[in-house]
Design a protein around this motif. Sequence first.
Motif, PDB file in Angstrom:
ATOM      1  N   GLU A  77      67.497 -18.958  78.666  1.00  0.00           N
ATOM      2  CA  GLU A  77      68.906 -19.161  79.000  1.00  0.00           C
ATOM      3  C   GLU A  77      69.523 -17.829  79.419  1.00  0.00           C
ATOM      4  N   VAL A  78      70.344 -17.880  80.449  1.00  0.00           N
ATOM      5  CA  VAL A  78      71.066 -16.691  80.901  1.00  0.00           C
ATOM      6  C   VAL A  78      72.527 -17.090  81.082  1.00  0.00           C
ATOM      7  N   GLY A  79      73.432 -16.263  80.592  1.00  0.00           N
ATOM      8  CA  GLY A  79      74.846 -16.562  80.739  1.00  0.00           C
ATOM      9  C   GLY A  79      75.684 -15.300  80.761  1.00  0.00           C
ATOM     10  N   SER A  80      76.868 -15.417  81.362  1.00  0.00           N
ATOM     11  CA  SER A  80      77.777 -14.277  81.387  1.00  0.00           C
ATOM     12  C   SER A  80      78.348 -14.070  79.983  1.00  0.00           C
ATOM     13  N   ARG A  81      78.778 -12.877  79.729  1.00  0.00           N
ATOM     14  CA  ARG A  81      79.346 -12.533  78.416  1.00  0.00           C
ATOM     15  C   ARG A  81      80.854 -12.375  78.572  1.00  0.00           C
ATOM     16  N   ARG A  82      81.535 -13.510  78.569  1.00  0.00           N
ATOM     17  CA  ARG A  82      82.995 -13.474  78.743  1.00  0.00           C
ATOM     18  C   ARG A  82      83.666 -14.221  77.594  1.00  0.00           C
ATOM     19  N   GLU A  83      83.121 -14.045  76.380  1.00  0.00           N
ATOM     20  CA  GLU A  83      83.595 -14.787  75.214  1.00  0.00           C
ATOM     21  C   GLU A  83      85.102 -14.660  74.989  1.00  0.00           C
ATOM     22  N   ALA A  84      85.652 -13.473  75.216  1.00  0.00           N
ATOM     23  CA  ALA A  84      87.073 -13.247  74.935  1.00  0.00           C
ATOM     24  C   ALA A  84      87.983 -14.104  75.805  1.00  0.00           C
ATOM     25  N   GLU A  85      87.525 -14.453  77.003  1.00  0.00           N
ATOM     26  CA  GLU A  85      88.367 -15.258  77.897  1.00  0.00           C
ATOM     27  C   GLU A  85      87.823 -16.656  78.125  1.00  0.00           C
ATOM     28  N   ASP A  86      86.707 -16.978  77.503  1.00  0.00           N
ATOM     29  CA  ASP A  86      86.037 -18.259  77.742  1.00  0.00           C
ATOM     30  C   ASP A  86      86.459 -19.317  76.736  1.00  0.00           C
ATOM     31  N   GLY A  87      86.757 -20.484  77.255  1.00  0.00           N
ATOM     32  CA  GLY A  87      86.966 -21.663  76.433  1.00  0.00           C
ATOM     33  C   GLY A  87      85.821 -22.627  76.683  1.00  0.00           C
ATOM     34  N   CYS A  88      85.662 -23.581  75.794  1.00  0.00           N
ATOM     35  CA  CYS A  88      84.569 -24.534  75.938  1.00  0.00           C
ATOM     36  C   CYS A  88      85.080 -25.920  75.557  1.00  0.00           C
ATOM     37  N   ASP A  89      84.749 -26.901  76.370  1.00  0.00           N
ATOM     38  CA  ASP A  89      85.154 -28.277  76.131  1.00  0.00           C
ATOM     39  C   ASP A  89      83.919 -29.118  75.868  1.00  0.00           C
ATOM     40  N   TYR A  90      84.018 -30.013  74.896  1.00  0.00           N
ATOM     41  CA  TYR A  90      82.935 -30.916  74.512  1.00  0.00           C
ATOM     42  C   TYR A  90      83.407 -32.338  74.797  1.00  0.00           C
ATOM     43  N   PRO A  91      83.119 -32.879  75.995  1.00  0.00           N
ATOM     44  CA  PRO A  91      83.748 -34.119  76.433  1.00  0.00           C
ATOM     45  C   PRO A  91      83.382 -35.370  75.639  1.00  0.00           C
ATOM     46  N   ASP A  92      82.246 -35.364  74.924  1.00  0.00           N
ATOM     47  CA  ASP A  92      81.821 -36.565  74.203  1.00  0.00           C
ATOM     48  C   ASP A  92      82.385 -36.656  72.796  1.00  0.00           C
ATOM     49  N   ILE A  93      82.938 -35.552  72.301  1.00  0.00           N
ATOM     50  CA  ILE A  93      83.392 -35.504  70.913  1.00  0.00           C
ATOM     51  C   ILE A  93      84.766 -34.843  70.840  1.00  0.00           C
ATOM     52  N   ASP A  94      85.418 -34.955  69.708  1.00  0.00           N
ATOM     53  CA  ASP A  94      86.740 -34.377  69.505  1.00  0.00           C
ATOM     54  C   ASP A  94      86.603 -32.910  69.112  1.00  0.00           C
ATOM     55  N   MET A  95      86.210 -32.076  70.105  1.00  0.00           N
ATOM     56  CA  MET A  95      86.006 -30.665  69.801  1.00  0.00           C
ATOM     57  C   MET A  95      86.218 -29.812  71.044  1.00  0.00           C
ATOM     58  N   VAL A  96      86.862 -28.663  70.824  1.00  0.00           N
ATOM     59  CA  VAL A  96      87.039 -27.632  71.846  1.00  0.00           C
ATOM     60  C   VAL A  96      86.868 -26.272  71.169  1.00  0.00           C
ATOM     61  N   ALA A  97      86.582 -25.266  71.981  1.00  0.00           N
ATOM     62  CA  ALA A  97      86.558 -23.883  71.505  1.00  0.00           C
ATOM     63  C   ALA A  97      87.541 -23.107  72.379  1.00  0.00           C
ATOM     64  N   HIS A  98      88.480 -22.438  71.755  1.00  0.00           N
ATOM     65  CA  HIS A  98      89.504 -21.704  72.492  1.00  0.00           C
ATOM     66  C   HIS A  98      89.035 -20.279  72.777  1.00  0.00           C
ATOM     67  N   PRO A  99      89.501 -19.690  73.883  1.00  0.00           N
ATOM     68  CA  PRO A  99      89.125 -18.308  74.194  1.00  0.00           C
ATOM     69  C   PRO A  99      89.411 -17.361  73.035  1.00  0.00           C
ATOM     70  N   GLY A 100      88.422 -16.505  72.736  1.00  0.00           N
ATOM     71  CA  GLY A 100      88.591 -15.500  71.710  1.00  0.00           C
ATOM     72  C   GLY A 100      88.511 -15.982  70.273  1.00  0.00           C
ATOM     73  N   SER A 101      88.371 -17.282  70.074  1.00  0.00           N
ATOM     74  CA  SER A 101      88.318 -17.820  68.714  1.00  0.00           C
ATOM     75  C   SER A 101      86.868 -17.997  68.273  1.00  0.00           C
ATOM     76  N   ASP A 102      86.617 -17.782  67.002  1.00  0.00           N
ATOM     77  CA  ASP A 102      85.282 -18.014  66.471  1.00  0.00           C
ATOM     78  C   ASP A 102      85.216 -19.335  65.704  1.00  0.00           C
ATOM     79  N   ARG A 103      86.226 -20.198  65.912  1.00  0.00           N
ATOM     80  CA  ARG A 103      86.277 -21.499  65.241  1.00  0.00           C
ATOM     81  C   ARG A 103      86.357 -22.610  66.271  1.00  0.00           C
ATOM     82  N   TYR A 104      85.895 -23.772  65.871  1.00  0.00           N
ATOM     83  CA  TYR A 104      86.020 -24.979  66.688  1.00  0.00           C
ATOM     84  C   TYR A 104      87.268 -25.730  66.235  1.00  0.00           C
TER      85      TYR A 104
END
Length: 152
Positions: free
Chosen positions: A116-143
């Motif tokens: 796996e290769v990915g950019s390291r932009r954790e501080a500005e990156d958010g993540c969405d999980y479309p199948d479940i009730d979960m998101v990750a906000h930029p800069g947060s270490d919690r779901y």
Amino acid sequence: MPKIDIAQAPTRFGSAYPPPFDAPCAGRKRWKLGDAAGLTQFGVNLQRLGPGVWSSQRHWHTAEDEFVWVVSGEVVLVTDESEQVLRAGDCAGFPAGAPNGHHLQNRSDAEAVLLEVGSRREAEDGCDYPDIDMVAHPGSDRYHRRNGTPYE
């Protein structure tokens, strides 16, 4: 020394997802090769998925590109559009900001090995999980749930 001793590389086995979302990824094994090399601009991971194990929950990133190459074995790439079998030598990429949830499932009887290769932009990156009730906000270490409440 530039050569990486994989056995000494930082690892993450399983996932940091809250229950019950962690269960399909519990057998995931990841060696952080980019961290072992001191890379700061992009990450590189060696991932091993045993039979029945998922790489992650289906997700997409707002600011990070992702790329995966199958070193050995076979996995099923699940996206919004379809399912595709990826075998050794196959690869796939996921541009930042493209809302196409994706993950890999090992539905075979043998271990699959991925790079796996990915950019390291954790501080500005958010993540969405479309199948479940979960998101990750930029800069947060919690779901969080979609309503904003954090998972324990």
